[in-house]
Every structure is written in structure tokens, then in C-alpha cells.
Scaffold this motif. Structure first.
Motif, PDB file in Angstrom:
ATOM      1  N   SER A   1       4.438   5.314  -3.827  1.00 49.06           N
ATOM      2  CA  SER A   1       4.928   7.199  -3.456  1.00 49.06           C
ATOM      3  C   SER A   1       4.245   7.464  -4.291  1.00 49.06           C
ATOM      4  O   SER A   1       3.950   7.057  -5.717  1.00 49.06           O
ATOM      5  CB  SER A   1       6.467   6.737  -3.087  1.00 49.06           C
ATOM      6  OG  SER A   1       6.921   6.007  -4.590  1.00 49.06           O
TER       7      SER A   1
ATOM      8  N   HIS B   1       4.720  -1.066  -1.732  1.00 48.03           N
ATOM      9  CA  HIS B   1       5.163   0.271  -1.838  1.00 48.03           C
ATOM     10  C   HIS B   1       5.025   1.147  -2.696  1.00 48.03           C
ATOM     11  O   HIS B   1       4.660   1.296  -3.536  1.00 48.03           O
ATOM     12  CB  HIS B   1       6.475   0.411  -2.521  1.00 48.03           C
ATOM     13  CG  HIS B   1       7.232   1.007  -2.244  1.00 48.03           C
ATOM     14  ND1 HIS B   1       7.896   1.490  -1.155  1.00 48.03           N
ATOM     15  CD2 HIS B   1       7.689   1.826  -3.295  1.00 48.03           C
ATOM     16  CE1 HIS B   1       8.781   2.480  -1.884  1.00 48.03           C
ATOM     17  NE2 HIS B   1       8.598   3.111  -2.988  1.00 48.03           N
TER      18      HIS B   1
ATOM     19  N   GLN C   1       6.848   4.761   9.170  1.00 46.63           N
ATOM     20  CA  GLN C   1       5.585   3.925   9.303  1.00 46.63           C
ATOM     21  C   GLN C   1       5.617   2.558   9.875  1.00 46.63           C
ATOM     22  O   GLN C   1       6.863   1.599   9.411  1.00 46.63           O
ATOM     23  CB  GLN C   1       4.568   3.697   7.680  1.00 46.63           C
ATOM     24  CG  GLN C   1       3.566   2.539   7.807  1.00 46.63           C
ATOM     25  CD  GLN C   1       3.164   2.745   6.070  1.00 46.63           C
ATOM     26  OE1 GLN C   1       2.927   3.451   5.885  1.00 46.63           O
ATOM     27  NE2 GLN C   1       3.579   1.359   5.942  1.00 46.63           N
TER      28      GLN C   1
ATOM     29  N   HIS D   1       8.181  12.469   2.371  1.00 43.90           N
ATOM     30  CA  HIS D   1       7.920  10.986   3.720  1.00 43.90           C
ATOM     31  C   HIS D   1       6.780  10.275   2.496  1.00 43.90           C
ATOM     32  O   HIS D   1       6.868   9.244   1.984  1.00 43.90           O
ATOM     33  CB  HIS D   1       6.962  11.253   4.440  1.00 43.90           C
ATOM     34  CG  HIS D   1       6.380  10.278   5.114  1.00 43.90           C
ATOM     35  ND1 HIS D   1       5.541  10.335   6.408  1.00 43.90           N
ATOM     36  CD2 HIS D   1       6.695   8.538   4.918  1.00 43.90           C
ATOM     37  CE1 HIS D   1       5.195   8.497   6.505  1.00 43.90           C
ATOM     38  NE2 HIS D   1       6.374   7.883   6.486  1.00 43.90           N
TER      39      HIS D   1
ATOM     40  N   HIS E   1      11.983   8.436   3.037  1.00 43.69           N
ATOM     41  CA  HIS E   1      12.105   8.473   4.185  1.00 43.69           C
ATOM     42  C   HIS E   1      10.590   7.901   4.429  1.00 43.69           C
ATOM     43  O   HIS E   1      10.115   7.762   3.769  1.00 43.69           O
ATOM     44  CB  HIS E   1      13.495   8.965   5.571  1.00 43.69           C
ATOM     45  CG  HIS E   1      11.881  10.033   5.680  1.00 43.69           C
ATOM     46  ND1 HIS E   1      12.115  11.190   5.312  1.00 43.69           N
ATOM     47  CD2 HIS E   1      11.164   9.790   6.711  1.00 43.69           C
ATOM     48  CE1 HIS E   1      11.314  12.017   5.634  1.00 43.69           C
ATOM     49  NE2 HIS E   1      10.422  11.578   6.351  1.00 43.69           N
ATOM     50  N   LEU E   2      10.819   6.496   5.537  1.00 39.60           N
ATOM     51  CA  LEU E   2       9.510   5.820   5.572  1.00 39.60           C
ATOM     52  C   LEU E   2       9.639   6.235   7.222  1.00 39.60           C
ATOM     53  O   LEU E   2      10.292   5.320   8.264  1.00 39.60           O
ATOM     54  CB  LEU E   2       9.779   4.556   5.664  1.00 39.60           C
ATOM     55  CG  LEU E   2       8.294   3.684   5.936  1.00 39.60           C
ATOM     56  CD1 LEU E   2       6.993   4.097   5.081  1.00 39.60           C
ATOM     57  CD2 LEU E   2       8.872   1.907   5.259  1.00 39.60           C
TER      58      LEU E   2
ATOM     59  N   HIS F   1       1.268   7.295   4.911  1.00 36.15           N
ATOM     60  CA  HIS F   1       0.766   6.454   5.539  1.00 36.15           C
ATOM     61  C   HIS F   1      -0.122   5.316   4.281  1.00 36.15           C
ATOM     62  O   HIS F   1      -0.103   5.606   3.855  1.00 36.15           O
ATOM     63  CB  HIS F   1       0.264   6.236   7.030  1.00 36.15           C
ATOM     64  CG  HIS F   1       1.473   6.256   8.383  1.00 36.15           C
ATOM     65  ND1 HIS F   1       0.495   6.072   9.161  1.00 36.15           N
ATOM     66  CD2 HIS F   1       2.584   6.312   7.982  1.00 36.15           C
ATOM     67  CE1 HIS F   1       2.002   6.337   9.962  1.00 36.15           C
ATOM     68  NE2 HIS F   1       2.589   6.315   9.122  1.00 36.15           N
TER      69      HIS F   1
ATOM     70  N   ARG G   1       8.125   8.901  -0.306  1.00 30.39           N
ATOM     71  CA  ARG G   1       9.155   7.244   0.385  1.00 30.39           C
ATOM     72  C   ARG G   1      10.676   7.918   0.051  1.00 30.39           C
ATOM     73  O   ARG G   1      11.983   7.229  -0.316  1.00 30.39           O
ATOM     74  CB  ARG G   1       9.103   6.685  -0.374  1.00 30.39           C
ATOM     75  CG  ARG G   1       7.719   6.548  -0.231  1.00 30.39           C
ATOM     76  CD  ARG G   1       7.220   5.530   1.471  1.00 30.39           C
ATOM     77  NE  ARG G   1       6.314   5.054   1.734  1.00 30.39           N
ATOM     78  CZ  ARG G   1       5.441   6.396   2.569  1.00 30.39           C
ATOM     79  NH1 ARG G   1       5.932   6.877   2.648  1.00 30.39           N
ATOM     80  NH2 ARG G   1       4.385   5.428   2.594  1.00 30.39           N
TER      81      ARG G   1
END
Length: 249
Positions: A134, A132, A102, A94, A99-100, A67, A97
Motif C-alpha cells: 500500500s 500486500h 484486484q 485503493h 479497499h481492493l 495493482h 488499500r
């Protein structure tokens, strides 16, 4: 400089924007657990320097989960110094990133009238909550035993808040770094003490409760949460209190 509390020998807790980071020290080498918001990078670096060290002394970085409020200094130090990042195998995608998992701004719109929500949103936005981030090359840590990093943290799978959330046990000190699997306060909560985060933050609500079972089995009397003050209490008692507060969740 950022205040740093030594919660056990060579185990330090420092604060970002309503979030904690943990530093483990073994001689001249460090492990960083979590990294606050993007706007907390200078605070995390200040905490490290207050111990007489530099970010380059960090041998590895651990993410409890990917997160934004835990990734700030992790991503910065990874990109600036090439320090490796480790997370639960399930959390690797995750962190990249792919997928997200959050909460986003729209999730909080129906909550703007509730306790603490608007001031907290403004505060974390200033800290970079909408950025953003990652991790370019996260590594999956082994599922068993202590990691070969300063402080020898032992990963504990506490999936639920995110699919690959992990806590970190320091059995030699009786310390458990719980991340967001179990916290002691949050700006959106009206109570203090062991508790789960408000449901809006959780990806898997049933698993979030089940993760407490893993924590309850550990030999730990010092709880270092992702949010809220450090608490000296047997982890089993903290879990019982959190479950009682969770009620029908």
C-alpha cells in the motif's frame, strides 16, 4: 542493467516482469510512471542508473492504478526516499488499500488449463504478486492540465480497469502512456496488438470500454502500454482495433 528504450525525446520505457515502467526526464530531474512488481525494484533502479541518474533524482511518481504489478518501485522509493506518489483522486483509497480492486489467486483457479495461465502465475508469484503493498501517503493530482512534474504529463481519466485508473498524455511528444486501459500484449492473451486485458483483471467492464472513448480523442501516435511492446500508431486506430477485438464485451 535493465534495457531502456527511448520512445520519444526524454521518454523512456523499461520492462519489469511482464509489465512496463516509464521514466520521464527533464534535465537532471525525473518522473517515474508505475513501478512493476515488488520483485522488479532492482530492475527499475537499474533502468534509472543506466540513464546516469539515481532514484533520488525522481521528483514525483505517478500510478496509473494501484495493482500490485504497478506498485513495486513506487512503494519502495516512497518509503526509502520520501518521493511523493500521485494518482487519480478516485484511486487514492485503493492505493492506501482501504479497499481492493484486484484479481486474487482464487479467480484464476478455473483458468489453470487456459493458454499461459500457470506459467504466468508462477512467474509473477516469484516477482511478489502475493505480497500486500500500500502507499502510505498518496496524493490526488489535479483533474485538469499538465502536472508540475518533469515531462509535464497530462492525466487522462480512464476509469474502468480500476475505479480510478488514469492514463498520461505527453502532447509535446505525441505519446500516451495507457497503463492497463489499453495494452498491446499479455501472457494470457493469444494475440498481439491493441487490446483490452482479459476480463478477469477488470473491476468495471462497462467503464473499461467507455475509457477507450477518452483515449481516442487524444493527439498521440506512440502508445506506451502497461503490458506489451510500444506501438507507433494513431491512438484512434489503436482504439478501433481494441474495440474490434473486444467484440461483445
Amino acid at each position: 542493467m535493465t534495457p531502456v528504450d527511448e520512445v520519444a525525446p526524454n521518454v523512456f520505457c523499461a520492462a519489469g516482469t511482464d509489465v512496463n515502467v516509464v521514466i520521464l526526464r527533464d534535465g537532471d530531474a525525473l518522473t517515474l510512471i508505475d513501478g512493476g512488481y515488488p520483485g522488479d525494484v532492482a530492475a527499475v533502479e537499474g533502468a534509472i542508473r543506466s540513464l546516469g541518474h539515481r532514484p533520488e533524482d525522481v521528483q514525483g511518481m505517478l500510478l496509473t492504478h494501484a495493482h500490485i504489478d504497478h506498485m513495486g518501485a513506487i512503494v519502495s522509493f516512497h518509503e526509502r526516499y520520501g518521493i511523493p506518489v500521485f494518482t487519480d483522486p478516485t484511486e487514492v483509497a485503493h492505493a492506501r488499500r482501504e479497499h481492493l480492486e484486484q484479481a486474487t489467486a482464487k479467480d484464476f483457479l478455473p483458468m489453470l488449463h487456459r493458454h499461459g495461465v500457470l506459467p504466468w502465475l508462477l512467474r509473477v508469484a516469484r516477482a511478489g504478486a502475493t505480497r500486500h503493498l500500500s502507499v502510505r501517503e498518496p496524493h490526488a493530482f489535479p483533474s485538469e492540465g499538465p502536472l508540475d512534474l518533469p515531462g509535464a504529463p497530462v492525466p487522462v481519466a480512464t476509469h474502468g480497469h480500476t475505479s480510478g485508473h488514469a492514463a498520461f498524455h505527453l502532447p509535446q511528444h505525441g505519446v500516451i502512456v495507457t497503463g492497463d486501459a489499453l495494452v498491446t500484449a499479455h501472457p494470457l492473451s493469444k494475440v498481439r496488438g491493441p487490446q483490452l486485458l482479459p476480463p478477469v483483471f477488470d473491476h468495471g467492464k462497462t467503464d473499461t470500454l467507455a475509457a477507450l472513448d477518452r483515449l481516442a480523442t487524444l493527439d498521440a501516435r506512440t502508445l506506451v502500454p502497461g503490458h506489451g511492446p510500444v506501438l507507433s500508431v494513431p491512438i484512434s486506430a489503436a482504439v478501433d482495433e481494441a474495440r474490434e477485438r473486444a467484440g461483445g464485451r
